[in-house]
Design a protein around this motif. Structure first.
Motif, PDB file in Angstrom:
ATOM      1  N   GLN A 114       0.809  -1.213   0.000  1.00  0.00           N
ATOM      2  CA  GLN A 114       0.000   0.000   0.000  1.00  0.00           C
ATOM      3  C   GLN A 114       0.845   1.268   0.000  1.00  0.00           C
ATOM      4  O   GLN A 114       0.336   2.348  -0.308  1.00  0.00           O
ATOM      5  CB  GLN A 114      -0.945  -0.003   1.203  1.00  0.00           C
ATOM      6  CG  GLN A 114      -2.064  -1.027   1.078  1.00  0.00           C
ATOM      7  CD  GLN A 114      -2.989  -1.040   2.274  1.00  0.00           C
ATOM      8  OE1 GLN A 114      -2.592  -0.704   3.389  1.00  0.00           O
ATOM      9  NE2 GLN A 114      -4.241  -1.428   2.051  1.00  0.00           N
ATOM     10  N   SER A 115       2.124   1.133   0.348  1.00  0.00           N
ATOM     11  CA  SER A 115       3.010   2.297   0.316  1.00  0.00           C
ATOM     12  C   SER A 115       3.522   2.603  -1.090  1.00  0.00           C
ATOM     13  O   SER A 115       4.120   3.660  -1.322  1.00  0.00           O
ATOM     14  CB  SER A 115       4.202   2.074   1.257  1.00  0.00           C
ATOM     15  OG  SER A 115       5.076   1.068   0.745  1.00  0.00           O
ATOM     16  N   ILE A 116       3.315   1.667  -2.022  1.00  0.00           N
ATOM     17  CA  ILE A 116       3.748   1.886  -3.407  1.00  0.00           C
ATOM     18  C   ILE A 116       2.757   2.809  -4.107  1.00  0.00           C
ATOM     19  O   ILE A 116       1.561   2.541  -4.136  1.00  0.00           O
ATOM     20  CB  ILE A 116       3.851   0.546  -4.173  1.00  0.00           C
ATOM     21  CG1 ILE A 116       4.782  -0.425  -3.426  1.00  0.00           C
ATOM     22  CG2 ILE A 116       4.342   0.779  -5.590  1.00  0.00           C
ATOM     23  CD1 ILE A 116       6.187   0.058  -3.257  1.00  0.00           C
ATOM     24  N   ARG A 117       3.243   3.861  -4.667  1.00  0.00           N
ATOM     25  CA  ARG A 117       2.375   4.826  -5.342  1.00  0.00           C
ATOM     26  C   ARG A 117       1.884   4.270  -6.679  1.00  0.00           C
ATOM     27  O   ARG A 117       2.652   3.657  -7.422  1.00  0.00           O
ATOM     28  CB  ARG A 117       3.112   6.136  -5.570  1.00  0.00           C
ATOM     29  CG  ARG A 117       3.543   6.842  -4.284  1.00  0.00           C
ATOM     30  CD  ARG A 117       4.334   8.098  -4.574  1.00  0.00           C
ATOM     31  NE  ARG A 117       4.768   8.747  -3.346  1.00  0.00           N
ATOM     32  CZ  ARG A 117       5.531   9.831  -3.317  1.00  0.00           C
ATOM     33  NH1 ARG A 117       5.957  10.372  -4.469  1.00  0.00           N
ATOM     34  NH2 ARG A 117       5.881  10.364  -2.160  1.00  0.00           N
ATOM     35  N   PRO A 118       0.595   4.492  -6.995  1.00  0.00           N
ATOM     36  CA  PRO A 118       0.059   4.005  -8.283  1.00  0.00           C
ATOM     37  C   PRO A 118       0.836   4.523  -9.483  1.00  0.00           C
ATOM     38  O   PRO A 118       0.938   3.851 -10.511  1.00  0.00           O
ATOM     39  CB  PRO A 118      -1.377   4.526  -8.278  1.00  0.00           C
ATOM     40  CG  PRO A 118      -1.716   4.687  -6.830  1.00  0.00           C
ATOM     41  CD  PRO A 118      -0.444   5.125  -6.164  1.00  0.00           C
ATOM     42  N   GLY A 119       1.406   5.716  -9.352  1.00  0.00           N
ATOM     43  CA  GLY A 119       2.156   6.282 -10.458  1.00  0.00           C
ATOM     44  C   GLY A 119       3.369   5.462 -10.841  1.00  0.00           C
ATOM     45  O   GLY A 119       3.774   5.455 -12.016  1.00  0.00           O
ATOM     46  N   GLN A 120       3.942   4.748  -9.864  1.00  0.00           N
ATOM     47  CA  GLN A 120       5.100   3.908 -10.164  1.00  0.00           C
ATOM     48  C   GLN A 120       4.706   2.731 -11.051  1.00  0.00           C
ATOM     49  O   GLN A 120       5.442   2.350 -11.959  1.00  0.00           O
ATOM     50  CB  GLN A 120       5.723   3.401  -8.860  1.00  0.00           C
ATOM     51  CG  GLN A 120       6.337   4.504  -8.002  1.00  0.00           C
ATOM     52  CD  GLN A 120       6.848   3.981  -6.680  1.00  0.00           C
ATOM     53  OE1 GLN A 120       6.190   4.074  -5.655  1.00  0.00           O
ATOM     54  NE2 GLN A 120       8.040   3.412  -6.700  1.00  0.00           N
ATOM     55  N   GLU A 122       2.104   2.729 -13.090  1.00  0.00           N
ATOM     56  CA  GLU A 122       1.779   3.316 -14.402  1.00  0.00           C
ATOM     57  C   GLU A 122       3.054   3.610 -15.186  1.00  0.00           C
ATOM     58  O   GLU A 122       3.088   3.445 -16.412  1.00  0.00           O
ATOM     59  CB  GLU A 122       0.955   4.587 -14.200  1.00  0.00           C
ATOM     60  CG  GLU A 122      -0.415   4.332 -13.585  1.00  0.00           C
ATOM     61  CD  GLU A 122      -1.146   5.618 -13.256  1.00  0.00           C
ATOM     62  OE1 GLU A 122      -0.588   6.706 -13.547  1.00  0.00           O
ATOM     63  OE2 GLU A 122      -2.261   5.544 -12.696  1.00  0.00           O
TER      64      GLU A 122
END
Length: 222
Positions: A114-120, A122
């Protein structure tokens, strides 16, 4: 106080205690590996968009985390024969510790994911990375790196909790210490030595896990 300290029986039984140490490390190591793998599966189920899978995962995690591990060991060893599943003490110990580890690992790893940003994610797709590579390099590896200290603490706690499986005659360190105590009646010396051994095992396991973290999860330097 008229008690006379005598560590001679403990020193004489060192080969037996060493066998117990190896049993503890074997059962704990297998439970850690299987527990982490199963925990990742339950983590994915809990984060799934399918309500059925999510409900099963949440139910399992809450059940395991809110019941004592000793009760879980007893259920596997004494309860499962009622449905035709009979395991040896060591097999029951590994299964119970694996199931216990999986529940805690699932929540720990979920926090990292959950700490991983969705932008990464993408960005990985924009670079044309395969889905498996995205999850391997962009999601799971950074997620586990972020929560690795918490996982290490859980693994050490699991190793210490392995002492409870002596209650089902799993041949690990505490089991052999109890056997030695019943033969020599040197309880003070035996359990003092046992505590020192567990302390040493915790320090060694912590050092090994730290080395693994530096090798597999450290950021590359120029």
């Amino acid at each position: 106080m008229n008690y006379t300290f005598d560590f001679a029986p403990v020193f004489a039984a060192w080969p037996t205690l060493l066998e117990g140490i190896m049993g503890t490390l074997r059962m704990s190591s297998l439970s850690m590996v299987f527990g982490l793998g199963l925990g990742i599966i339950f983590m994915m189920m809990r984060m799934s968009g399918r309500p059925g899978l999510r409900t099963v995962a949440v139910g399992y995690i809450e059940l395991i985390r809110n019941t004592p591990i000793l009760v879980q060991v007893f259920f596997v060893f004494f309860g499962m024969p009622a449905i035709g599943i009979r395991l040896s003490g060591e097999q029951a110990a590994i299964l119970a510790m694996t199931l216990n580890c999986a529940a805690y690992a699932a929540e720990i790893v979920r926090g990292g994911v959950q700490s991983i940003r969705p932008g990464q994610i993408e960005a990985g797709r924009a670079l044309g990375m395969h889905t498996a590579d995205i999850y391997r390099f962009i999601v799971f590896r950074p997620a586990i790196r972020a929560v690795y200290p918490a996982l290490c603490s859980q693994f050490i706690l699991l190793m210490l909790n392995s002492s409870l499986v002596s209650s089902v005659s799993a041949e690990e360190l505490t089991y052999y210490a109890q056997t030695l105590d019943s033969q020599t009646f040197r309880s003070f010396e035996i359990y003092l030595t046992l505590g020192v051994i567990y302390l040493a095992l915790s320090q060694v396991l912590s050092a090994v896990l730290s080395l693994i973290g530096r090798v597999y999860f450290s950021y590359p330097t120029k």
